[in-house]
Motif scaffolding. Structure first.
Motif, PDB file in Angstrom:
ATOM      1  N   VAL A  23       0.836  -1.202   0.000  1.00  8.44           N
ATOM      2  CA  VAL A  23       0.000   0.000   0.000  1.00  8.44           C
ATOM      3  C   VAL A  23       0.874   1.257   0.000  1.00  8.44           C
ATOM      4  CG1 VAL A  23      -1.699   1.326   1.321  1.00  8.44           C
ATOM      5  CG2 VAL A  23      -1.968  -1.159   1.065  1.00  8.44           C
ATOM      6  N   MET A  24       1.924   1.268   0.809  1.00 11.59           N
ATOM      7  CA  MET A  24       2.824   2.430   0.853  1.00 11.59           C
ATOM      8  C   MET A  24       3.402   2.736  -0.517  1.00 11.59           C
ATOM      9  SD  MET A  24       5.037   1.916   4.304  1.00 11.59           S
ATOM     10  CE  MET A  24       4.330   2.129   5.925  1.00 11.59           C
ATOM     11  N   LEU A  25       3.858   1.724  -1.211  1.00 14.09           N
ATOM     12  CA  LEU A  25       4.451   1.934  -2.525  1.00 14.09           C
ATOM     13  C   LEU A  25       3.423   2.486  -3.515  1.00 14.09           C
ATOM     14  CD1 LEU A  25       6.733  -1.228  -2.657  1.00 14.09           C
ATOM     15  CD2 LEU A  25       7.459   1.159  -2.383  1.00 14.09           C
ATOM     16  N   ARG A  26       2.195   1.994  -3.448  1.00 16.70           N
ATOM     17  CA  ARG A  26       1.130   2.524  -4.312  1.00 16.70           C
ATOM     18  C   ARG A  26       0.857   3.991  -4.001  1.00 16.70           C
ATOM     19  NH1 ARG A  26      -2.280  -2.082  -3.285  1.00 16.70           N
ATOM     20  NH2 ARG A  26      -3.714  -0.642  -2.263  1.00 16.70           N
ATOM     21  N   TYR A  27       0.830   4.333  -2.718  1.00 19.38           N
ATOM     22  CA  TYR A  27       0.555   5.715  -2.327  1.00 19.38           C
ATOM     23  C   TYR A  27       1.693   6.651  -2.734  1.00 19.38           C
ATOM     24  CZ  TYR A  27      -3.815   5.005   0.181  1.00 19.38           C
ATOM     25  OH  TYR A  27      -5.127   4.753   0.494  1.00 19.38           O
ATOM     26  N   ILE A  28       2.932   6.184  -2.610  1.00 19.68           N
ATOM     27  CA  ILE A  28       4.068   7.005  -3.044  1.00 19.68           C
ATOM     28  C   ILE A  28       3.926   7.333  -4.524  1.00 19.68           C
ATOM     29  CG2 ILE A  28       6.560   7.011  -3.466  1.00 19.68           C
ATOM     30  CD1 ILE A  28       6.823   5.258  -0.880  1.00 19.68           C
ATOM     31  N   ARG A  37       1.991  16.930   5.371  1.00 21.21           N
ATOM     32  CA  ARG A  37       0.643  16.919   5.935  1.00 21.21           C
ATOM     33  C   ARG A  37      -0.363  17.601   5.014  1.00 21.21           C
ATOM     34  NH1 ARG A  37       2.007  18.092  12.303  1.00 21.21           N
ATOM     35  NH2 ARG A  37       4.135  18.452  11.639  1.00 21.21           N
ATOM     36  N   LYS A  38       0.107  18.145   3.888  1.00 19.51           N
ATOM     37  CA  LYS A  38      -0.825  18.677   2.886  1.00 19.51           C
ATOM     38  C   LYS A  38      -1.725  17.562   2.391  1.00 19.51           C
ATOM     39  CE  LYS A  38       2.129  22.417   1.315  1.00 19.51           C
ATOM     40  NZ  LYS A  38       3.011  22.880   0.244  1.00 19.51           N
ATOM     41  N   ASN A  39      -1.193  16.323   2.381  1.00 17.53           N
ATOM     42  CA  ASN A  39      -2.017  15.160   2.077  1.00 17.53           C
ATOM     43  C   ASN A  39      -2.727  14.798   3.374  1.00 17.53           C
ATOM     44  OD1 ASN A  39      -3.036  12.511   1.687  1.00 17.53           O
ATOM     45  ND2 ASN A  39      -1.623  12.252  -0.025  1.00 17.53           N
ATOM     46  N   GLU A  40      -3.970  15.244   3.487  1.00 11.85           N
ATOM     47  CA  GLU A  40      -4.691  15.089   4.744  1.00 11.85           C
ATOM     48  C   GLU A  40      -5.201  13.680   4.987  1.00 11.85           C
ATOM     49  OE1 GLU A  40      -6.436  19.459   5.662  1.00 11.85           O
ATOM     50  OE2 GLU A  40      -7.480  18.299   4.090  1.00 11.85           O
ATOM     51  N   PHE A  41      -5.144  12.816   3.984  1.00 14.37           N
ATOM     52  CA  PHE A  41      -5.613  11.447   4.159  1.00 14.37           C
ATOM     53  C   PHE A  41      -4.497  10.506   4.599  1.00 14.37           C
ATOM     54  CE2 PHE A  41      -6.476   7.154   2.601  1.00 14.37           C
ATOM     55  CZ  PHE A  41      -7.607   6.882   3.364  1.00 14.37           C
ATOM     56  N   GLU A 110       4.593   0.094   9.155  1.00 18.60           N
ATOM     57  CA  GLU A 110       3.241   0.015   9.666  1.00 18.60           C
ATOM     58  C   GLU A 110       2.407   1.121   9.035  1.00 18.60           C
ATOM     59  OE1 GLU A 110       6.219  -1.061  12.332  1.00 18.60           O
ATOM     60  OE2 GLU A 110       5.928   1.052  11.902  1.00 18.60           O
ATOM     61  N   ILE A 111       1.147   0.818   8.766  1.00 17.58           N
ATOM     62  CA  ILE A 111       0.177   1.859   8.446  1.00 17.58           C
ATOM     63  C   ILE A 111      -0.693   1.996   9.683  1.00 17.58           C
ATOM     64  CG2 ILE A 111      -1.774   2.546   7.014  1.00 17.58           C
ATOM     65  CD1 ILE A 111      -0.447   1.098   4.683  1.00 17.58           C
ATOM     66  N   VAL A 128      -4.252   8.541   8.098  1.00 22.52           N
ATOM     67  CA  VAL A 128      -3.323   7.446   8.384  1.00 22.52           C
ATOM     68  C   VAL A 128      -1.886   7.920   8.256  1.00 22.52           C
ATOM     69  CG1 VAL A 128      -4.908   5.577   7.737  1.00 22.52           C
ATOM     70  CG2 VAL A 128      -3.363   6.514   6.026  1.00 22.52           C
ATOM     71  N   HIS A 129      -1.059   7.317   9.077  1.00 21.27           N
ATOM     72  CA  HIS A 129       0.384   7.523   8.982  1.00 21.27           C
ATOM     73  C   HIS A 129       0.989   6.309   8.287  1.00 21.27           C
ATOM     74  CE1 HIS A 129       0.799  10.536  12.554  1.00 21.27           C
ATOM     75  NE2 HIS A 129       0.273  11.078  11.472  1.00 21.27           N
ATOM     76  N   LEU A 130       1.716   6.568   7.233  1.00 16.73           N
ATOM     77  CA  LEU A 130       2.508   5.542   6.558  1.00 16.73           C
ATOM     78  C   LEU A 130       3.846   5.582   7.292  1.00 16.73           C
ATOM     79  CD1 LEU A 130       1.577   6.715   2.968  1.00 16.73           C
ATOM     80  CD2 LEU A 130       0.442   4.946   4.320  1.00 16.73           C
ATOM     81  N   ASN A 131       4.029   4.676   8.216  1.00 16.64           N
ATOM     82  CA  ASN A 131       5.117   4.792   9.184  1.00 16.64           C
ATOM     83  C   ASN A 131       6.277   3.848   8.909  1.00 16.64           C
ATOM     84  OD1 ASN A 131       5.802   6.111  11.856  1.00 16.64           O
ATOM     85  ND2 ASN A 131       6.190   3.949  12.290  1.00 16.64           N
ATOM     86  N   VAL A 132       7.467   4.416   8.997  1.00 13.86           N
ATOM     87  CA  VAL A 132       8.711   3.659   8.878  1.00 13.86           C
ATOM     88  C   VAL A 132       9.400   3.741  10.241  1.00 13.86           C
ATOM     89  CG1 VAL A 132      10.957   3.548   7.724  1.00 13.86           C
ATOM     90  CG2 VAL A 132       8.905   4.183   6.430  1.00 13.86           C
ATOM     91  N   THR A 133       9.797   2.587  10.764  1.00 12.23           N
ATOM     92  CA  THR A 133      10.408   2.535  12.097  1.00 12.23           C
ATOM     93  C   THR A 133      11.873   2.131  11.981  1.00 12.23           C
ATOM     94  OG1 THR A 133       8.294   1.882  13.040  1.00 12.23           O
ATOM     95  CG2 THR A 133      10.236   1.485  14.395  1.00 12.23           C
TER      96      THR A 133
END
Length: 186
Positions: A23-28, A37-41, A110-111, A128-133
């Motif tokens: 999902v992260m790769l698709r969103y990128i 944060r301009k992307n509010e979703f 994690e999303i 949602v946060h597309l999170n990298v840890t």
């Protein structure tokens, strides 16, 4: 887009990470503003799972918005070096100066759903946060300080306590996953 390559190269540890990576790769690829944060979703954030030298404790903060013990981290805010974001946020939220990544590689993905809330007097919609840890090491004897607009306490706790003291059910699952993966770095 170096950060996209890092996420694409990451080897997921479980089904959750594999699906979230996809999902992260698709969103990128779909959203040019995914780092802000301009992307509010959905937008990127970066977190630090901060361990002591013995890998027996993690540093947690009592997060004011979530009213729960939580890891440290924050928004990318346009910075595509997500490790730098995790280190910056760790320093800002704890006052720690002597921190180091145990690897430059991503530790987990994690999303994370973020409920709508009020911050600094303004409504922030559900997103949602597309999170990298990243796995970060710190000296458990170094003095910490709270960041009053973010947290109200900072505490070293055992790996088990970090999961037990968290009041967010889904985050308990994430924290347990992070703890289980520490064995690689022991």
């Amino acid at each position: 887009m170096k950060f996209r390559n890092q996420i694409a190269a990451y080897k997921p540890n479980n089904e959750q990470e594999a699906k979230d990576q996809e999902v992260m790769l698709r969103y990128i690829d779909a959203f040019p503003d995914i780092l802000t944060r301009k992307n509010e979703f959905a937008h990127f954030s970066s977190s630090a799972w901060i361990v002591n030298q013995d890998r027996t404790k993690v540093l947690m903060a009592f997060h004011n918005i979530y009213q729960s013990w939580s890891w440290l981290g924050g928004h990318a805010d346009g910075d595509d070096n997500l490790l730098r974001v995790a280190l910056r946020e760790t320093g800002e939220e704890t006052g720690l100066k002597n921190i180091k990544p145990l690897s430059g590689e991503i530790y987990s993905l994690e999303i994370l759903g973020v409920d709508g809330h009020v911050k600094n007097g303004k409504h922030v919609p559900t997103h949602v946060h597309l999170n990298v840890t990243y796995l970060i090491e710190a000296d458990e004897n170094e003095r910490t300080q709270v960041k009053p607009d973010e947290n109200s306490a900072i505490q070293w706790m055992t790996l088990e306590e970090a999961v037990e003291k968290c009041s967010e059910p889904y985050m308990k699952i994430i924290y347990q996953k992070l703890n289980d993966n520490i064995k690689v770095f022991a």
